[in-house]
Design a protein around this motif. Sequence first.
Motif, PDB file in Angstrom:
ATOM      1  N   GLU A  49       0.867  -1.166   0.000  1.00  0.00           N
ATOM      2  CA  GLU A  49       0.000   0.000   0.000  1.00  0.00           C
ATOM      3  C   GLU A  49       0.905   1.218   0.000  1.00  0.00           C
ATOM      4  O   GLU A  49       1.747   1.365   0.894  1.00  0.00           O
ATOM      5  CB  GLU A  49      -0.922   0.013   1.213  1.00  0.00           C
ATOM      6  CG  GLU A  49      -1.987  -1.056   1.176  1.00  0.00           C
ATOM      7  CD  GLU A  49      -2.956  -0.923   2.336  1.00  0.00           C
ATOM      8  OE1 GLU A  49      -3.570   0.152   2.479  1.00  0.00           O
ATOM      9  OE2 GLU A  49      -3.081  -1.893   3.101  1.00  0.00           O
ATOM     10  N   VAL A  50       0.741   2.073  -0.999  1.00  0.00           N
ATOM     11  CA  VAL A  50       1.645   3.210  -1.159  1.00  0.00           C
ATOM     12  C   VAL A  50       0.879   4.424  -1.665  1.00  0.00           C
ATOM     13  O   VAL A  50      -0.259   4.324  -2.131  1.00  0.00           O
ATOM     14  CB  VAL A  50       2.793   2.881  -2.135  1.00  0.00           C
ATOM     15  CG1 VAL A  50       3.663   1.757  -1.615  1.00  0.00           C
ATOM     16  CG2 VAL A  50       2.249   2.527  -3.506  1.00  0.00           C
ATOM     17  N   ALA A  51       1.534   5.588  -1.573  1.00  0.00           N
ATOM     18  CA  ALA A  51       0.973   6.822  -2.112  1.00  0.00           C
ATOM     19  C   ALA A  51       2.091   7.636  -2.731  1.00  0.00           C
ATOM     20  O   ALA A  51       3.227   7.627  -2.243  1.00  0.00           O
ATOM     21  CB  ALA A  51       0.275   7.629  -1.021  1.00  0.00           C
ATOM     22  N   MET A  52       1.768   8.335  -3.804  1.00  0.00           N
ATOM     23  CA  MET A  52       2.706   9.211  -4.470  1.00  0.00           C
ATOM     24  C   MET A  52       2.729  10.556  -3.749  1.00  0.00           C
ATOM     25  O   MET A  52       1.695  11.114  -3.396  1.00  0.00           O
ATOM     26  CB  MET A  52       2.271   9.412  -5.918  1.00  0.00           C
ATOM     27  CG  MET A  52       3.142  10.361  -6.722  1.00  0.00           C
ATOM     28  SD  MET A  52       2.462  10.642  -8.380  1.00  0.00           S
ATOM     29  CE  MET A  52       1.056  11.684  -7.995  1.00  0.00           C
ATOM     30  N   THR A  53       3.923  11.103  -3.528  1.00  0.00           N
ATOM     31  CA  THR A  53       4.045  12.445  -2.957  1.00  0.00           C
ATOM     32  C   THR A  53       4.819  13.392  -3.871  1.00  0.00           C
ATOM     33  O   THR A  53       4.910  14.577  -3.588  1.00  0.00           O
ATOM     34  CB  THR A  53       4.763  12.399  -1.595  1.00  0.00           C
ATOM     35  OG1 THR A  53       6.077  11.844  -1.776  1.00  0.00           O
ATOM     36  CG2 THR A  53       3.992  11.545  -0.602  1.00  0.00           C
ATOM     37  N   VAL A 123      -2.854  10.446  -8.122  1.00  0.00           N
ATOM     38  CA  VAL A 123      -3.031  11.741  -7.483  1.00  0.00           C
ATOM     39  C   VAL A 123      -2.177  11.755  -6.222  1.00  0.00           C
ATOM     40  O   VAL A 123      -2.095  10.763  -5.498  1.00  0.00           O
ATOM     41  CB  VAL A 123      -4.510  11.983  -7.127  1.00  0.00           C
ATOM     42  CG1 VAL A 123      -4.680  13.294  -6.381  1.00  0.00           C
ATOM     43  CG2 VAL A 123      -5.365  11.955  -8.385  1.00  0.00           C
ATOM     44  N   ALA A 124      -1.539  12.869  -5.946  1.00  0.00           N
ATOM     45  CA  ALA A 124      -0.658  12.967  -4.780  1.00  0.00           C
ATOM     46  C   ALA A 124      -1.397  12.601  -3.499  1.00  0.00           C
ATOM     47  O   ALA A 124      -2.539  13.006  -3.278  1.00  0.00           O
ATOM     48  CB  ALA A 124      -0.098  14.380  -4.671  1.00  0.00           C
ATOM     49  N   ASN A 125      -0.706  11.791  -2.673  1.00  0.00           N
ATOM     50  CA  ASN A 125      -1.188  11.374  -1.355  1.00  0.00           C
ATOM     51  C   ASN A 125      -2.412  10.468  -1.397  1.00  0.00           C
ATOM     52  O   ASN A 125      -3.025  10.205  -0.359  1.00  0.00           O
ATOM     53  CB  ASN A 125      -1.463  12.580  -0.460  1.00  0.00           C
ATOM     54  CG  ASN A 125      -0.204  13.359  -0.146  1.00  0.00           C
ATOM     55  OD1 ASN A 125       0.750  12.817   0.400  1.00  0.00           O
ATOM     56  ND2 ASN A 125      -0.200  14.637  -0.509  1.00  0.00           N
ATOM     57  N   GLU A 126      -2.758   9.965  -2.567  1.00  0.00           N
ATOM     58  CA  GLU A 126      -3.876   9.034  -2.696  1.00  0.00           C
ATOM     59  C   GLU A 126      -3.362   7.607  -2.489  1.00  0.00           C
ATOM     60  O   GLU A 126      -2.461   7.155  -3.181  1.00  0.00           O
ATOM     61  CB  GLU A 126      -4.507   9.176  -4.081  1.00  0.00           C
ATOM     62  CG  GLU A 126      -5.802   8.438  -4.255  1.00  0.00           C
ATOM     63  CD  GLU A 126      -6.434   8.768  -5.599  1.00  0.00           C
ATOM     64  OE1 GLU A 126      -7.470   9.449  -5.621  1.00  0.00           O
ATOM     65  OE2 GLU A 126      -5.859   8.354  -6.638  1.00  0.00           O
ATOM     66  N   ARG A 127      -3.950   6.908  -1.552  1.00  0.00           N
ATOM     67  CA  ARG A 127      -3.468   5.580  -1.142  1.00  0.00           C
ATOM     68  C   ARG A 127      -4.007   4.500  -2.072  1.00  0.00           C
ATOM     69  O   ARG A 127      -5.204   4.481  -2.391  1.00  0.00           O
ATOM     70  CB  ARG A 127      -3.918   5.317   0.294  1.00  0.00           C
ATOM     71  CG  ARG A 127      -3.434   4.040   0.928  1.00  0.00           C
ATOM     72  CD  ARG A 127      -3.819   4.071   2.395  1.00  0.00           C
ATOM     73  NE  ARG A 127      -3.518   2.836   3.090  1.00  0.00           N
ATOM     74  CZ  ARG A 127      -3.680   2.680   4.403  1.00  0.00           C
ATOM     75  NH1 ARG A 127      -4.133   3.687   5.143  1.00  0.00           N
ATOM     76  NH2 ARG A 127      -3.394   1.518   4.975  1.00  0.00           N
ATOM     77  N   HIS A 128      -3.129   3.593  -2.512  1.00  0.00           N
ATOM     78  CA  HIS A 128      -3.519   2.494  -3.398  1.00  0.00           C
ATOM     79  C   HIS A 128      -2.896   1.185  -2.923  1.00  0.00           C
ATOM     80  O   HIS A 128      -1.797   1.164  -2.364  1.00  0.00           O
ATOM     81  CB  HIS A 128      -3.048   2.753  -4.828  1.00  0.00           C
ATOM     82  CG  HIS A 128      -3.720   3.921  -5.479  1.00  0.00           C
ATOM     83  ND1 HIS A 128      -4.915   3.823  -6.150  1.00  0.00           N
ATOM     84  CD2 HIS A 128      -3.358   5.220  -5.569  1.00  0.00           C
ATOM     85  CE1 HIS A 128      -5.261   5.008  -6.621  1.00  0.00           C
ATOM     86  NE2 HIS A 128      -4.324   5.873  -6.284  1.00  0.00           N
ATOM     87  N   VAL A 144      -3.592  -2.974  -9.756  1.00  0.00           N
ATOM     88  CA  VAL A 144      -3.822  -1.842  -8.866  1.00  0.00           C
ATOM     89  C   VAL A 144      -5.299  -1.763  -8.493  1.00  0.00           C
ATOM     90  O   VAL A 144      -6.161  -1.646  -9.369  1.00  0.00           O
ATOM     91  CB  VAL A 144      -3.391  -0.515  -9.517  1.00  0.00           C
ATOM     92  CG1 VAL A 144      -3.597   0.648  -8.548  1.00  0.00           C
ATOM     93  CG2 VAL A 144      -1.942  -0.585  -9.971  1.00  0.00           C
ATOM     94  N   ASP A 145      -5.597  -1.827  -7.197  1.00  0.00           N
ATOM     95  CA  ASP A 145      -6.968  -1.702  -6.707  1.00  0.00           C
ATOM     96  C   ASP A 145      -7.910  -2.601  -7.506  1.00  0.00           C
ATOM     97  O   ASP A 145      -7.675  -3.787  -7.627  1.00  0.00           O
ATOM     98  CB  ASP A 145      -7.414  -0.235  -6.746  1.00  0.00           C
ATOM     99  CG  ASP A 145      -6.542   0.661  -5.871  1.00  0.00           C
ATOM    100  OD1 ASP A 145      -6.009   0.150  -4.863  1.00  0.00           O
ATOM    101  OD2 ASP A 145      -6.388   1.848  -6.182  1.00  0.00           O
ATOM    102  N   GLY A 146      -8.937  -2.050  -8.079  1.00  0.00           N
ATOM    103  CA  GLY A 146      -9.907  -2.874  -8.801  1.00  0.00           C
ATOM    104  C   GLY A 146      -9.669  -2.947 -10.286  1.00  0.00           C
ATOM    105  O   GLY A 146     -10.514  -3.454 -11.029  1.00  0.00           O
ATOM    106  N   GLY A 177       7.976   9.190  -1.365  1.00  0.00           N
ATOM    107  CA  GLY A 177       6.666   8.567  -1.356  1.00  0.00           C
ATOM    108  C   GLY A 177       6.282   8.115   0.035  1.00  0.00           C
ATOM    109  O   GLY A 177       7.060   8.233   0.991  1.00  0.00           O
ATOM    110  N   LYS A 178       5.058   7.601   0.152  1.00  0.00           N
ATOM    111  CA  LYS A 178       4.565   7.037   1.410  1.00  0.00           C
ATOM    112  C   LYS A 178       4.359   5.536   1.234  1.00  0.00           C
ATOM    113  O   LYS A 178       3.821   5.097   0.211  1.00  0.00           O
ATOM    114  CB  LYS A 178       3.234   7.670   1.807  1.00  0.00           C
ATOM    115  CG  LYS A 178       3.309   9.129   2.216  1.00  0.00           C
ATOM    116  CD  LYS A 178       1.915   9.645   2.574  1.00  0.00           C
ATOM    117  CE  LYS A 178       1.957  11.114   2.972  1.00  0.00           C
ATOM    118  NZ  LYS A 178       0.595  11.642   3.267  1.00  0.00           N
TER     119      LYS A 178
END
Length: 230
Positions: A49-53, A123-128, A144-146, A177-178
């Motif tokens: 699970e990660v997010a772009m920053t 999208v920045a900070n959107e968790r996937h 990725v996701d669905g 990133g997160k």
Amino acid sequence: MDLMQRRRMIIASTELPPQYQRVEYIQGTGTQFFYTNINSRLPMSCVAEVAMTDPNVGTLVGARSSSSSTFFFLLGITNGVFAANTYYNNYFSIRAGSGSAGYTPGSDYNSTSSWVRAEPNLVANERHVVHTSIDSNGTQSVYVDGYAPSTLTKTKPTTGYPIGVFRTASIDTVRKGKIYRVKLYTGSTLLANLIPCYRKSDNTAGMYDCANKVFYTNQGTDTFILGRAV
């Protein structure tokens, strides 16, 4: 092995020791990274699970030799790949081998590319939640996701390099990133279960590998940014 034993094993592989505090995520800002004790191998897969920053994050989880032509990364975020001189927005990606062409779902352009890219535009900070894999035949897959998986078969990648987080080799840029969690597998065997946390005794940030009971801390400079305690 009975059901109760299986449950105990699952709990044992996901619980942190009491001296560590779990947090929602660990964030790299371009100077923090670490290498794990897990080497790249085939087959290998990653659930994260990660997010772009940052608009062009790069590799978040993977391995690379000192040669610029040898890659084995399991999770990246990129906008730096071009296909037929066409620019694409940020996508999750996986790469094994060499080359710099792009592959987009539904397109037959550069079907022999070493990149596999998956929806959606990020999208920045959107968790996937991202599932990636490279099987023993060299088939790379991103889910990725669905969204439906993107897959591509290529020559088997080079293996045997340590898997890094936020950096893949000493020559590579440290990425941003997160990361909320990372699990690494070979086949159905769990290799690592990395949980973001800090050590309570000195507030040192890092990721604890519940599968191998190893605490990884920053091998770069500055300190990781941590999410809220959970």
